[in-house]
Design a protein around this motif. Structure first.
Motif, PDB file in Angstrom:
ATOM      1  N   VAL A  60     -23.318-100.797 -46.078  1.00  0.00           N
ATOM      2  CA  VAL A  60     -24.069-102.058 -45.974  1.00  0.00           C
ATOM      3  C   VAL A  60     -22.867-102.901 -47.141  1.00  0.00           C
ATOM      4  CG1 VAL A  60     -25.769-103.556 -46.879  1.00  0.00           C
ATOM      5  CG2 VAL A  60     -26.384-101.622 -46.278  1.00  0.00           C
ATOM      6  N   TYR A  61     -22.384-103.649 -46.344  1.00  0.00           N
ATOM      7  CA  TYR A  61     -21.241-104.456 -47.048  1.00  0.00           C
ATOM      8  C   TYR A  61     -21.894-105.786 -47.535  1.00  0.00           C
ATOM      9  CZ  TYR A  61     -17.344-101.850 -44.989  1.00  0.00           C
ATOM     10  OH  TYR A  61     -16.703-100.781 -44.881  1.00  0.00           O
ATOM     11  N   VAL A  62     -21.630-106.001 -48.719  1.00  0.00           N
ATOM     12  CA  VAL A  62     -22.188-107.289 -49.571  1.00  0.00           C
ATOM     13  C   VAL A  62     -21.032-107.932 -49.688  1.00  0.00           C
ATOM     14  CG1 VAL A  62     -23.466-108.175 -51.639  1.00  0.00           C
ATOM     15  CG2 VAL A  62     -23.886-105.622 -50.571  1.00  0.00           C
ATOM     16  N   LEU A  89     -24.672-110.184 -45.514  1.00  0.00           N
ATOM     17  CA  LEU A  89     -24.708-108.663 -45.634  1.00  0.00           C
ATOM     18  C   LEU A  89     -24.412-108.065 -44.044  1.00  0.00           C
ATOM     19  CD1 LEU A  89     -28.029-107.549 -47.545  1.00  0.00           C
ATOM     20  CD2 LEU A  89     -25.787-108.222 -48.294  1.00  0.00           C
ATOM     21  N   CYS A  90     -23.579-107.136 -44.139  1.00  0.00           N
ATOM     22  CA  CYS A  90     -23.187-106.376 -42.714  1.00  0.00           C
ATOM     23  C   CYS A  90     -23.591-104.912 -42.819  1.00  0.00           C
ATOM     24  CB  CYS A  90     -21.643-106.566 -42.225  1.00  0.00           C
ATOM     25  SG  CYS A  90     -21.202-105.730 -40.909  1.00  0.00           S
ATOM     26  N   VAL A  91     -24.206-104.540 -41.829  1.00  0.00           N
ATOM     27  CA  VAL A  91     -24.519-102.985 -41.772  1.00  0.00           C
ATOM     28  C   VAL A  91     -23.808-102.494 -40.862  1.00  0.00           C
ATOM     29  CG1 VAL A  91     -26.560-101.273 -41.157  1.00  0.00           C
ATOM     30  CG2 VAL A  91     -27.008-103.181 -42.315  1.00  0.00           C
ATOM     31  N   VAL A  92     -22.829-101.482 -41.195  1.00  0.00           N
ATOM     32  CA  VAL A  92     -21.960-100.741 -40.218  1.00  0.00           C
ATOM     33  C   VAL A  92     -22.585 -99.242 -40.088  1.00  0.00           C
ATOM     34  CG1 VAL A  92     -19.546 -99.921 -40.378  1.00  0.00           C
ATOM     35  CG2 VAL A  92     -20.123-102.213 -41.088  1.00  0.00           C
ATOM     36  N   ALA A  93     -22.494 -98.960 -38.768  1.00  0.00           N
ATOM     37  CA  ALA A  93     -22.882 -97.544 -38.412  1.00  0.00           C
ATOM     38  C   ALA A  93     -21.502 -96.706 -38.613  1.00  0.00           C
ATOM     39  CB  ALA A  93     -23.259 -97.615 -37.158  1.00  0.00           C
ATOM     40  N   GLN A  94     -21.762 -95.421 -39.055  1.00  0.00           N
ATOM     41  CA  GLN A  94     -20.550 -94.517 -39.041  1.00  0.00           C
ATOM     42  C   GLN A  94     -20.981 -93.475 -37.861  1.00  0.00           C
ATOM     43  OE1 GLN A  94     -21.562 -93.600 -43.242  1.00  0.00           O
ATOM     44  NE2 GLN A  94     -19.373 -94.013 -43.705  1.00  0.00           N
ATOM     45  N   THR A  95     -20.235 -93.883 -36.733  1.00  0.00           N
ATOM     46  CA  THR A  95     -20.691 -93.064 -35.691  1.00  0.00           C
ATOM     47  C   THR A  95     -20.406 -91.608 -35.687  1.00  0.00           C
ATOM     48  OG1 THR A  95     -18.461 -93.494 -34.451  1.00  0.00           O
ATOM     49  CG2 THR A  95     -20.437 -95.237 -34.240  1.00  0.00           C
ATOM     50  N   ASP A  96     -19.356 -91.221 -36.325  1.00  0.00           N
ATOM     51  CA  ASP A  96     -18.931 -89.676 -36.618  1.00  0.00           C
ATOM     52  C   ASP A  96     -19.909 -89.030 -37.567  1.00  0.00           C
ATOM     53  OD1 ASP A  96     -18.085 -91.265 -38.779  1.00  0.00           O
ATOM     54  OD2 ASP A  96     -16.447 -89.865 -39.245  1.00  0.00           O
ATOM     55  N   ASP A  98     -14.182-107.795 -33.294  1.00  0.00           N
ATOM     56  CA  ASP A  98     -12.973-107.480 -33.474  1.00  0.00           C
ATOM     57  C   ASP A  98     -12.533-108.266 -34.840  1.00  0.00           C
ATOM     58  OD1 ASP A  98     -13.263-109.957 -32.388  1.00  0.00           O
ATOM     59  OD2 ASP A  98     -11.325-110.090 -31.566  1.00  0.00           O
ATOM     60  N   LYS A  99     -13.227-109.151 -35.073  1.00  0.00           N
ATOM     61  CA  LYS A  99     -12.726-109.981 -36.319  1.00  0.00           C
ATOM     62  C   LYS A  99     -13.314-109.294 -37.587  1.00  0.00           C
ATOM     63  CE  LYS A  99     -10.373-113.829 -34.827  1.00  0.00           C
ATOM     64  NZ  LYS A  99      -9.358-114.101 -35.161  1.00  0.00           N
ATOM     65  N   PHE A 147     -11.577-107.895 -40.794  1.00  0.00           N
ATOM     66  CA  PHE A 147     -11.855-108.196 -42.051  1.00  0.00           C
ATOM     67  C   PHE A 147     -12.355-107.278 -42.998  1.00  0.00           C
ATOM     68  CE2 PHE A 147     -15.704-110.153 -44.720  1.00  0.00           C
ATOM     69  CZ  PHE A 147     -14.723-110.682 -45.533  1.00  0.00           C
ATOM     70  N   LEU A 148     -13.172-106.446 -42.527  1.00  0.00           N
ATOM     71  CA  LEU A 148     -13.851-105.459 -43.469  1.00  0.00           C
ATOM     72  C   LEU A 148     -12.818-104.217 -43.522  1.00  0.00           C
ATOM     73  CD1 LEU A 148     -17.634-105.473 -42.458  1.00  0.00           C
ATOM     74  CD2 LEU A 148     -16.514-106.506 -44.470  1.00  0.00           C
ATOM     75  N   LYS A 149     -11.754-104.105 -42.622  1.00  0.00           N
ATOM     76  CA  LYS A 149     -10.916-102.979 -42.402  1.00  0.00           C
ATOM     77  C   LYS A 149     -11.627-101.790 -42.171  1.00  0.00           C
ATOM     78  CE  LYS A 149      -7.940-105.038 -45.990  1.00  0.00           C
ATOM     79  NZ  LYS A 149      -8.330-106.247 -46.294  1.00  0.00           N
ATOM     80  N   LEU A 150     -12.225-101.815 -41.207  1.00  0.00           N
ATOM     81  CA  LEU A 150     -13.096-100.949 -40.550  1.00  0.00           C
ATOM     82  C   LEU A 150     -12.431 -99.535 -39.822  1.00  0.00           C
ATOM     83  CD1 LEU A 150     -16.375-102.514 -39.426  1.00  0.00           C
ATOM     84  CD2 LEU A 150     -15.972-101.628 -41.609  1.00  0.00           C
ATOM     85  N   GLU A 151     -12.774 -98.262 -39.984  1.00  0.00           N
ATOM     86  CA  GLU A 151     -11.855 -97.331 -39.216  1.00  0.00           C
ATOM     87  C   GLU A 151     -12.529 -97.323 -37.836  1.00  0.00           C
ATOM     88  OE1 GLU A 151     -10.025 -95.096 -40.655  1.00  0.00           O
ATOM     89  OE2 GLU A 151     -10.344 -95.963 -42.735  1.00  0.00           O
ATOM     90  N   ASP A 152     -11.895 -96.474 -37.222  1.00  0.00           N
ATOM     91  CA  ASP A 152     -12.254 -96.353 -35.382  1.00  0.00           C
ATOM     92  C   ASP A 152     -13.683 -95.753 -35.242  1.00  0.00           C
ATOM     93  OD1 ASP A 152     -10.037 -97.438 -34.733  1.00  0.00           O
ATOM     94  OD2 ASP A 152      -9.019 -95.389 -34.295  1.00  0.00           O
ATOM     95  N   THR A 153     -14.069 -95.021 -36.429  1.00  0.00           N
ATOM     96  CA  THR A 153     -15.472 -94.401 -36.455  1.00  0.00           C
ATOM     97  C   THR A 153     -16.628 -95.070 -37.139  1.00  0.00           C
ATOM     98  OG1 THR A 153     -14.919 -93.227 -38.447  1.00  0.00           O
ATOM     99  CG2 THR A 153     -14.546 -92.068 -35.960  1.00  0.00           C
ATOM    100  N   GLU A 154     -16.397 -96.318 -37.576  1.00  0.00           N
ATOM    101  CA  GLU A 154     -17.101 -97.477 -37.963  1.00  0.00           C
ATOM    102  C   GLU A 154     -17.687 -98.634 -37.189  1.00  0.00           C
ATOM    103  OE1 GLU A 154     -16.646 -96.869 -42.751  1.00  0.00           O
ATOM    104  OE2 GLU A 154     -14.944 -97.956 -41.592  1.00  0.00           O
ATOM    105  N   GLU A 155     -18.682 -99.074 -36.700  1.00  0.00           N
ATOM    106  CA  GLU A 155     -19.361 -99.778 -36.130  1.00  0.00           C
ATOM    107  C   GLU A 155     -19.938-100.998 -36.625  1.00  0.00           C
ATOM    108  OE1 GLU A 155     -21.951-100.724 -31.892  1.00  0.00           O
ATOM    109  OE2 GLU A 155     -21.653 -98.563 -32.821  1.00  0.00           O
ATOM    110  N   PRO A 156     -19.559-102.265 -36.818  1.00  0.00           N
ATOM    111  CA  PRO A 156     -20.537-103.402 -37.222  1.00  0.00           C
ATOM    112  C   PRO A 156     -21.661-103.630 -36.306  1.00  0.00           C
ATOM    113  CG  PRO A 156     -18.302-104.203 -36.217  1.00  0.00           C
ATOM    114  CD  PRO A 156     -18.181-102.674 -36.272  1.00  0.00           C
TER     115      PRO A 156
END
Length: 169
Positions: free
Chosen positions: A47-49, A75-82, A126-127, A131-140
């Motif tokens: 969870v990004y605050v 707040l943004c909830v990001v899934a860790q697909t891996d 994509d934005k 912005f959050l510098k997410l990994e390929d295995t992380e999905e907003p």
């Protein structure tokens, strides 16, 4: 607040007061995320605050509604697909389901302490990734502003039970 009141009073808030959220209330809402059920209890999410004032320009590129950055936080909830459970019989990764349950806990907890929220899925992924510098295995998966509401609920008619409930005999 009684649970029935929480689920009946929650609405998509599309306007926020310029008023800080107390640290205790923010922590209460975030704690609700930690107790959300997830597949096999893997808890594959973050969870990004985000400080909405500080990052108003970046957030506006993600979702353009003016009210999106009125609340103190987004707040943004990001899934860790891996890290999520995957059904072995069909390969369905349930990270998006887990993340949605987490956001639901956040939103209901926020309502319980008098804060407004709004589920947002119509954002630019994509934005967000940039912005959050997410990994390929992380999905907003979902966003919500978090703050004190300054907007009345819209009329949102609901279907009757017989329009969507199917009893299997």
């Amino acid at each position: 607040m009684e649970f029935k009141d929480v689920i009946n009073e929650r609405y998509s808030v599309r306007g926020y007061l310029d008023k800080e959220v107390e640290k205790e209330k923010l922590e209460y809402v975030l704690k609700a995320a930690t107790i959300a059920p997830t597949g096999v209890n893997y808890q594959p999410f973050k969870v990004y605050v985000i400080d909405a004032k500080k990052y108003a320009d970046e957030l506006s590129e993600i979702y353009a509604a003016k009210w999106f950055t009125q609340a103190p936080y987004v707040l943004c909830v990001v899934a860790q697909t891996d890290k999520a459970w995957t059904r072995p019989w069909d390969g369905k990764n349930i990270s998006d389901i887990d993340a949605t349950i987490v956001m639901d806990h956040i939103i209901l907890a926020a309502t319980d302490v008098g804060l407004g929220t709004c589920y947002i899925a119509a954002f630019k992924a994509d934005k967000t990734r940039e912005f959050l510098k997410l990994e390929d295995t992380e999905e907003p998966v979902l966003f919500t502003p978090l703050g004190y509401g300054n907007a009345e609920p819209r009329d949102t008619p609901r279907k009757d039970l017989d329009e969507f409930v199917v009893y299997v005999d």
